[in-house]
Design a protein around this motif. Structure first.
Motif, PDB file in Angstrom:
ATOM      1  N   ASN A 124       0.831  -1.192   0.000  1.00  0.00           N
ATOM      2  CA  ASN A 124       0.000   0.000   0.000  1.00  0.00           C
ATOM      3  C   ASN A 124       0.874   1.254   0.000  1.00  0.00           C
ATOM      4  OD1 ASN A 124      -1.586   2.283   1.378  1.00  0.00           O
ATOM      5  ND2 ASN A 124      -3.172   0.780   0.920  1.00  0.00           N
TER       6      ASN A 124
ATOM      7  N   TYR B 253       0.236   4.393   0.558  1.00  0.00           N
ATOM      8  CA  TYR B 253       0.022   5.320   1.669  1.00  0.00           C
ATOM      9  C   TYR B 253       0.751   4.856   2.923  1.00  0.00           C
ATOM     10  CZ  TYR B 253      -3.648   7.721  -0.975  1.00  0.00           C
ATOM     11  OH  TYR B 253      -4.322   8.442  -1.917  1.00  0.00           O
ATOM     12  N   LEU B 254       0.683   3.562   3.206  1.00  0.00           N
ATOM     13  CA  LEU B 254       1.346   3.051   4.404  1.00  0.00           C
ATOM     14  C   LEU B 254       2.867   3.119   4.271  1.00  0.00           C
ATOM     15  CD1 LEU B 254      -0.879  -0.029   5.338  1.00  0.00           C
ATOM     16  CD2 LEU B 254      -0.913   2.281   6.290  1.00  0.00           C
TER      17      LEU B 254
ATOM     18  N   TYR C 222      -4.798   7.166   3.392  1.00  0.00           N
ATOM     19  CA  TYR C 222      -5.091   5.735   3.543  1.00  0.00           C
ATOM     20  C   TYR C 222      -6.514   5.503   4.028  1.00  0.00           C
ATOM     21  CZ  TYR C 222      -4.929   1.018   5.483  1.00  0.00           C
ATOM     22  OH  TYR C 222      -5.212  -0.300   5.782  1.00  0.00           O
TER      23      TYR C 222
END
Length: 231
Positions: free
Chosen positions: A105, A107-108, A228
């Protein structure tokens, strides 16, 4: 204290506004560059070297971390060791992420990159030793965070439809460009910080600079976590 606050708060305000206005473009790729990458077939070594260098030089999250890493390094040998560890880390995961198709991911990953900036600010301020009585292994931390920085680069390339023709060569060229861009940016940072260290105010301003660095990291984390949870 009032004098310090008067100098620190304008820095913090300006940096926070800058990051809030542009954080969405961390690791971003310009429209023309995106079109070139997606339309490229066959080995295009020099253009991909250029794109890699351009991406690193404009990647302020990477540069903030590197700024923190070298902030209190006075010997070129030490600078070389830490920068090499970072380069090895992000090269491994950049190449692995793109060529293996491993998806994480974005965003993470970018939130963890923001955390790396916070970590260096805290480390430079001696917070771990002062509050927890422990000192993280700084070399191991730079290598580990380098892995996440590499995945941050990989997630952006994974957004594109990449031609399989010449893919390995082009990704390797892109990674070489990233390393060249890192050296260029690092050279500028080292020159600036070496002049700064010669001023009588450096030791006094070092605290403020790392407070700003830490704040920038928190802003990056907050922006990415917001993306996220709202995406």
């Amino acid at each position: 204290m009032k004098t310090l606050a008067r100098h620190v708060f304008p820095w913090l305000s300006a940096l926070v506004m800058l990051l809030l206005s542009s954080a969405a473009f961390a690791h971003g790729v310009a429209g023309d560059d995106k079109a070139f990458i997606e339309n490229s077939t066959g080995a295009r070594i020099l253009p991909f070297v250029y794109l890699g260098a351009k991406h690193m030089v404009t990647g302020y999250d990477h540069l903030l971390f590197l700024f923190g890493v070298i902030f209190f390094l006075y010997r070129m040998r030490e600078v070389g060791i830490y920068v090499t560890l970072f380069a090895v880390g992000h090269s491994v995961t950049l190449l692995y992420g793109v060529l293996s198709g491993t998806h994480v991911n974005p965003y993470l990953v970018d939130a963890i990159i923001g955390l790396s900036v916070v970590y260096k600010g805290l480390d430079n301020l001696g917070a771990f030793q002062r509050f927890f009585g422990v000192q993280p292994n700084t070399k191991a931390a730079v290598l580990i965070f380098g892995f996440f920085h590499g995945f941050g680069l990989a997630t952006k390339l994974q957004e594109f439809t990449l031609s399989g023709d010449g893919l390995v060569t082009n990704i390797l060229a892109f990674n070489v460009g990233v390393e060249l861009g890192q050296l260029i940016a690092l050279g500028g940072i080292l020159i600036a910080i070496s002049f700064w260290r010669r001023t009588p105010a450096f030791q006094r301003q070092a605290f403020a600079a790392n407070a700003v660095l830490m704040t920038a990291g928190f802003v990056l984390i907050g922006h990415q976590l917001a993306g996220y949870f709202t995406s």
